[in-house]
Design an enzyme around this catalytic site. Structure first.
Site, PDB file in Angstrom:
ATOM      1  N   ARG A  66      99.355 -24.682 -11.981  1.00 41.96           N
ATOM      2  CA  ARG A  66     100.222 -24.443 -12.772  1.00 41.96           C
ATOM      3  C   ARG A  66      99.639 -24.024 -14.572  1.00 41.96           C
ATOM      4  O   ARG A  66     100.119 -24.377 -14.702  1.00 41.96           O
ATOM      5  CB  ARG A  66     100.271 -26.101 -12.752  1.00 41.96           C
ATOM      6  CG  ARG A  66     101.220 -26.811 -13.740  1.00 41.96           C
ATOM      7  CD  ARG A  66     102.035 -28.192 -13.456  1.00 41.96           C
ATOM      8  NE  ARG A  66     102.447 -28.292 -12.235  1.00 41.96           N
ATOM      9  CZ  ARG A  66     103.836 -28.610 -12.276  1.00 41.96           C
ATOM     10  NH1 ARG A  66     104.400 -28.677 -13.463  1.00 41.96           N
ATOM     11  NH2 ARG A  66     104.021 -28.958 -11.225  1.00 41.96           N
ATOM     12  N   SER A  90     109.083 -19.493 -11.535  1.00 39.55           N
ATOM     13  CA  SER A  90     107.689 -19.098 -12.286  1.00 39.55           C
ATOM     14  C   SER A  90     106.700 -19.345 -10.970  1.00 39.55           C
ATOM     15  O   SER A  90     106.566 -18.158 -10.830  1.00 39.55           O
ATOM     16  CB  SER A  90     107.602 -19.918 -13.634  1.00 39.55           C
ATOM     17  OG  SER A  90     108.861 -19.345 -14.703  1.00 39.55           O
ATOM     18  N   HIS A  93     100.703 -20.820 -15.680  1.00 37.61           N
ATOM     19  CA  HIS A  93     102.246 -20.233 -14.848  1.00 37.61           C
ATOM     20  C   HIS A  93     102.691 -21.350 -17.717  1.00 37.61           C
ATOM     21  O   HIS A  93     103.283 -21.379 -17.938  1.00 37.61           O
ATOM     22  CB  HIS A  93     103.047 -22.186 -14.743  1.00 37.61           C
ATOM     23  CG  HIS A  93     104.048 -22.610 -15.194  1.00 37.61           C
ATOM     24  ND1 HIS A  93     104.727 -23.961 -15.908  1.00 37.61           N
ATOM     25  CD2 HIS A  93     105.593 -21.841 -15.216  1.00 37.61           C
ATOM     26  CE1 HIS A  93     106.211 -23.796 -15.852  1.00 37.61           C
ATOM     27  NE2 HIS A  93     106.502 -22.689 -15.618  1.00 37.61           N
TER      28      HIS A  93
END
Length: 221
Positions: free
Chosen positions: A43, A19, A46
């Site tokens: 992040r 990812s 994500h």
């Protein structure tokens, strides 16, 4: 040996790493973040699948350094505006650094004070954290309540409270954007903030997990 801030299974780690690789590939070089800042933004993307955080996320110049130092110091409290943040944070990852997460939004004395003062529970919760001595040197994590962030800024400016780092990411339409602008306007305490209406507890958790990973990486060097 698997890092404490990694997923616990090989497949979980592979999915997360893939990812991150997809995000890196889609963004390419189209971001202006420092090498230490990008893992936090990545992040957050994500966690939300929202590439607008590449651009909406802002950092005090000392934010990453201050966050890593606070984590590596050990025992640093995380003071959150809502329980959702405390639930979302990985207990093993916090425990690795001797950290605990606190929130007071549903405490009876907080509710009573908010009713008596005609204010919000979020404000009174931050005031309680201050009375308990938890704000000093802490990581303050605000993802839901703009009034909590406004109160934290007031405590910084008027009462000299000095958290190690403030994550200012409340989501919403009433005072959310304004609260973050107030945070970014002060330079006494390092901060990471999302400009505008977007934000939320999920983003705060993602940012904190990124900082925990950076802290662990630094310790491994």
């Amino acid at each position: 040996m698997t890092a404490i801030t990694e997923q616990l299974t090989a497949l979980g780690r592979a999915i997360e790493h893939d990812s991150f690789a997809i995000i890196d590939a889609e963004v390419g070089g189209a971001h202006c973040y420092a090498a230490s800042q990008w893992p936090v933004v990545r992040r957050m993307i994500h966690a939300s699948a929202d590439f607008e955080f590449n651009g909406l996320t802002f950092f005090h110049p000392e934010a990453i350094e201050a966050g890593i130092a606070a984590i590596r110091r050990g025992g640093t409290p995380v003071v959150a505006d809502v329980e959702m943040i405390c639930v979302g944070l990985s207990r093993p990852r916090l425990s690795h650094f001797g950290m605990t997460a606190h929130q007071f939004i549903a405490d009876e004395d907080v509710i009573a004070a908010a009713k008596a003062n005609g204010g919000t529970r979020a404000v009174e919760a931050m005031r309680k954290a201050h009375r308990l001595g938890l704000l000093e040197g802490s990581i303050v994590a605000v993802g839901n309540a703009p009034t909590a962030l406004i109160e934290v800024v007031r405590l910084i400016e008027e009462e000299g409270v000095r958290p190690a780092l403030v994550l200012g990411m409340p989501v919403g339409f009433v005072s959310a954007a304004e609260s973050k602008e107030r945070l970014m306007a002060q330079q006494e305490v390092p901060w990471i903030a999302i400009r505008g209406r977007k934000g939320g507890s999920t983003l705060v958790v993602a940012a904190l997990h990124a900082l925990l990973a950076l802290a662990e990486e630094e310790g491994a060097v």
